[in-house]
Design a protein around this motif. Structure first.
Motif, PDB file in Angstrom:
ATOM      1  N   ARG A  41     110.739  51.582 192.366  1.00  0.00           N
ATOM      2  CA  ARG A  41     110.256  50.879 191.602  1.00  0.00           C
ATOM      3  C   ARG A  41     111.113  49.865 192.498  1.00  0.00           C
ATOM      4  O   ARG A  41     110.716  48.500 192.755  1.00  0.00           O
ATOM      5  CB  ARG A  41     109.577  50.281 189.860  1.00  0.00           C
ATOM      6  CG  ARG A  41     108.642  51.082 189.565  1.00  0.00           C
ATOM      7  CD  ARG A  41     108.348  52.887 190.161  1.00  0.00           C
ATOM      8  NE  ARG A  41     107.427  53.219 190.075  1.00  0.00           N
ATOM      9  CZ  ARG A  41     106.607  54.570 189.910  1.00  0.00           C
ATOM     10  NH1 ARG A  41     107.481  55.422 190.179  1.00  0.00           N
ATOM     11  NH2 ARG A  41     105.370  54.729 189.560  1.00  0.00           N
ATOM     12  N   ASN A  48     108.554  42.711 198.200  1.00  0.00           N
ATOM     13  CA  ASN A  48     107.915  41.800 197.471  1.00  0.00           C
ATOM     14  C   ASN A  48     108.951  40.885 197.218  1.00  0.00           C
ATOM     15  O   ASN A  48     108.575  39.247 196.713  1.00  0.00           O
ATOM     16  CB  ASN A  48     107.039  42.792 196.417  1.00  0.00           C
ATOM     17  CG  ASN A  48     106.643  43.131 196.301  1.00  0.00           C
ATOM     18  OD1 ASN A  48     105.656  43.975 197.202  1.00  0.00           O
ATOM     19  ND2 ASN A  48     105.876  43.871 194.892  1.00  0.00           N
ATOM     20  N   ASN A  72     104.624  35.972 191.379  1.00  0.00           N
ATOM     21  CA  ASN A  72     104.514  37.248 192.331  1.00  0.00           C
ATOM     22  C   ASN A  72     104.112  38.332 191.848  1.00  0.00           C
ATOM     23  O   ASN A  72     103.637  39.634 190.986  1.00  0.00           O
ATOM     24  CB  ASN A  72     105.674  37.100 192.405  1.00  0.00           C
ATOM     25  CG  ASN A  72     106.584  38.365 193.631  1.00  0.00           C
ATOM     26  OD1 ASN A  72     105.579  39.068 193.742  1.00  0.00           O
ATOM     27  ND2 ASN A  72     106.930  38.229 194.332  1.00  0.00           N
ATOM     28  N   ARG A  73     102.930  37.969 191.860  1.00  0.00           N
ATOM     29  CA  ARG A  73     101.873  38.627 190.655  1.00  0.00           C
ATOM     30  C   ARG A  73     101.561  40.433 191.213  1.00  0.00           C
ATOM     31  O   ARG A  73     101.586  41.131 190.595  1.00  0.00           O
ATOM     32  CB  ARG A  73      99.936  38.488 190.827  1.00  0.00           C
ATOM     33  CG  ARG A  73     100.007  36.838 189.472  1.00  0.00           C
ATOM     34  CD  ARG A  73     100.187  37.098 188.206  1.00  0.00           C
ATOM     35  NE  ARG A  73      99.055  38.428 187.791  1.00  0.00           N
ATOM     36  CZ  ARG A  73      98.959  38.068 186.112  1.00  0.00           C
ATOM     37  NH1 ARG A  73      99.717  38.038 185.300  1.00  0.00           N
ATOM     38  NH2 ARG A  73      97.769  39.236 185.913  1.00  0.00           N
ATOM     39  N   ARG A  74     102.096  40.240 192.328  1.00  0.00           N
ATOM     40  CA  ARG A  74     102.053  41.732 193.086  1.00  0.00           C
ATOM     41  C   ARG A  74     103.284  42.366 192.353  1.00  0.00           C
ATOM     42  O   ARG A  74     102.593  43.180 192.601  1.00  0.00           O
ATOM     43  CB  ARG A  74     101.292  41.905 194.430  1.00  0.00           C
ATOM     44  CG  ARG A  74     102.990  41.303 195.331  1.00  0.00           C
ATOM     45  CD  ARG A  74     103.054  40.885 196.600  1.00  0.00           C
ATOM     46  NE  ARG A  74     104.055  40.135 197.119  1.00  0.00           N
ATOM     47  CZ  ARG A  74     104.528  41.033 198.149  1.00  0.00           C
ATOM     48  NH1 ARG A  74     103.813  40.765 198.873  1.00  0.00           N
ATOM     49  NH2 ARG A  74     105.332  39.768 198.756  1.00  0.00           N
ATOM     50  N   SER A  75     103.878  42.060 191.912  1.00  0.00           N
ATOM     51  CA  SER A  75     104.791  42.736 191.863  1.00  0.00           C
ATOM     52  C   SER A  75     104.756  42.644 190.387  1.00  0.00           C
ATOM     53  O   SER A  75     105.995  43.786 189.770  1.00  0.00           O
ATOM     54  CB  SER A  75     106.168  41.959 191.889  1.00  0.00           C
ATOM     55  OG  SER A  75     106.724  41.613 193.053  1.00  0.00           O
ATOM     56  N   LYS A  77     102.962  45.637 188.947  1.00  0.00           N
ATOM     57  CA  LYS A  77     102.489  46.895 188.206  1.00  0.00           C
ATOM     58  C   LYS A  77     104.435  47.405 188.491  1.00  0.00           C
ATOM     59  O   LYS A  77     104.871  48.602 187.265  1.00  0.00           O
ATOM     60  CB  LYS A  77     101.416  47.294 189.301  1.00  0.00           C
ATOM     61  CG  LYS A  77     101.621  48.365 189.069  1.00  0.00           C
ATOM     62  CD  LYS A  77     100.405  49.504 189.977  1.00  0.00           C
ATOM     63  CE  LYS A  77      99.990  50.398 189.651  1.00  0.00           C
ATOM     64  NZ  LYS A  77      99.323  50.793 190.690  1.00  0.00           N
TER      65      LYS A  77
END
Length: 312
Positions: A41, A48, A72-75, A77
């Motif tokens: 992670r 990212n 930074n929505r892709r981060s 998860k």
């Protein structure tokens, strides 16, 4: 602090002993798997564009939650998954197998982003849970448990065990009872399993009256309730807060010389908290010394003024 001039006359010396324990081999294997899952992670987060220090830190991840959600929505998860793994790892390292498994059960039931992947797909994390279940079935918990028995039996009289985690209280109580040591539980009011105030007071009174020798408490035992003088205080886990450390330690050494024992599992969060706590205690002492000097100087000035006034 307990060395302050206004506090010192009312306390006795407390002998502090730091005891290191090795994690059992089974826990070390689980620890390695959790760290591998965590590393993955961190790698994704860095790819990212998230700037993270080399030293992995739960508090650092918690601080960037809002930034990730906003910018930074892709981060999201990998971040929230990493936070869960951090919590799980810390609980395993400091508290043992059953508290770790109970945490995982609750985390899985809560759903949320990345939960399904972590608990059903991630090879390292799922393997860690499998091995933890195996260890539990063999009665393996944490090397702190047998050490507790040794510590309690080394000092006659009452002992107060502090742990930050409620599942850990249950485990310690169960294991001590199995080992033939009479114990009671003191936890907060929250939740279905919490102790209401009346029950808390009753538990403390029973401890005072010698109904049981050992009281296992969460932070509710650190302040507020009038717990009787104890012969020794044991920190099952370490706390990075200087205030909480002093409050816990203050439960012994009020009338006679008390003993404080801090259990530290090697190469775990316990060691990290030890160094954080040490720095904070040192800073608090330094600040206390400075304040004492200022107060003494002010008193000296006031007394000089009073002396001068007599001649005016």
């Amino acid at each position: 602090t307990e060395n302050s001039p206004d506090v010192k006359p009312y306390t006795q010396e407390t002998n502090t002993e730091w005891i290191n324990v090795e994690l059992p081999p089974e826990l070390k294997t689980i620890q390695t798997l959790l760290k591998l899952a965590l590393d993955e992670r961190y790698t994704i987060l860095r790819k990212n564009g998230i700037k993270l220090a080399e030293q992995q830190s739960l508090s650092a991840l918690l601080r960037i939650r809002q930034f990730v959600l906003n910018q930074n929505r892709r981060s999201a998860k990998p971040l929230f998954t990493a936070i869960r793994i951090h919590y799980a790892l810390n609980i395993l390292e400091a508290h043992g197998v059953t508290p770790f498994l109970k945490f995982c059960e609750r985390a899985k039931a809560k759903k949320g982003v990345g939960v399904k992947d972590l608990f059903e797909i991630d090879p390292n994390f799922t393997r860690a849970i499998h091995l933890a279940n195996e260890a539990q079935s063999k009665g393996i918990e944490h090397s702190k448990i047998p050490k507790l028995k040794e510590i309690i039996e080394s000092v006659p009289g009452k002992a107060l065990i502090f742990t930050s985690y409620r599942d850990s209280v249950d485990l310690i109580y169960k294991k001590l009872t199995e080992l033939g040591i009479s114990a009671g539980i003191l936890i907060g009011k929250a939740g279905d399993t919490g102790l209401k105030q009346k029950k808390q007071i009753e538990t403390v009174q029973n401890f005072r009256d010698g109904v049981f020798q050992v009281l296992v408490a969460t932070r509710v035992g650190e302040e507020g309730l009038d717990i009787a003088e104890v012969n020794q205080v044991i920190f099952y886990d370490n706390v990075p807060s200087s205030v909480r450390f002093i409050q816990r330690r203050g439960r012994t050494g009020r009338k006679d010389t008390g003993k404080l024992v801090v259990l530290i599992a090697k190469n775990t969060i316990d060691e990290t908290y030890y160094w954080i706590g040490k720095r904070k205690m040192s800073a608090a002492k330094s600040m206390g010394d400075k304040m004492t000097k200022v107060l003494e100087k002010n008193q000296e000035i006031e007394s000089q003024k009073t002396g001068l006034d007599a001649f005016i």
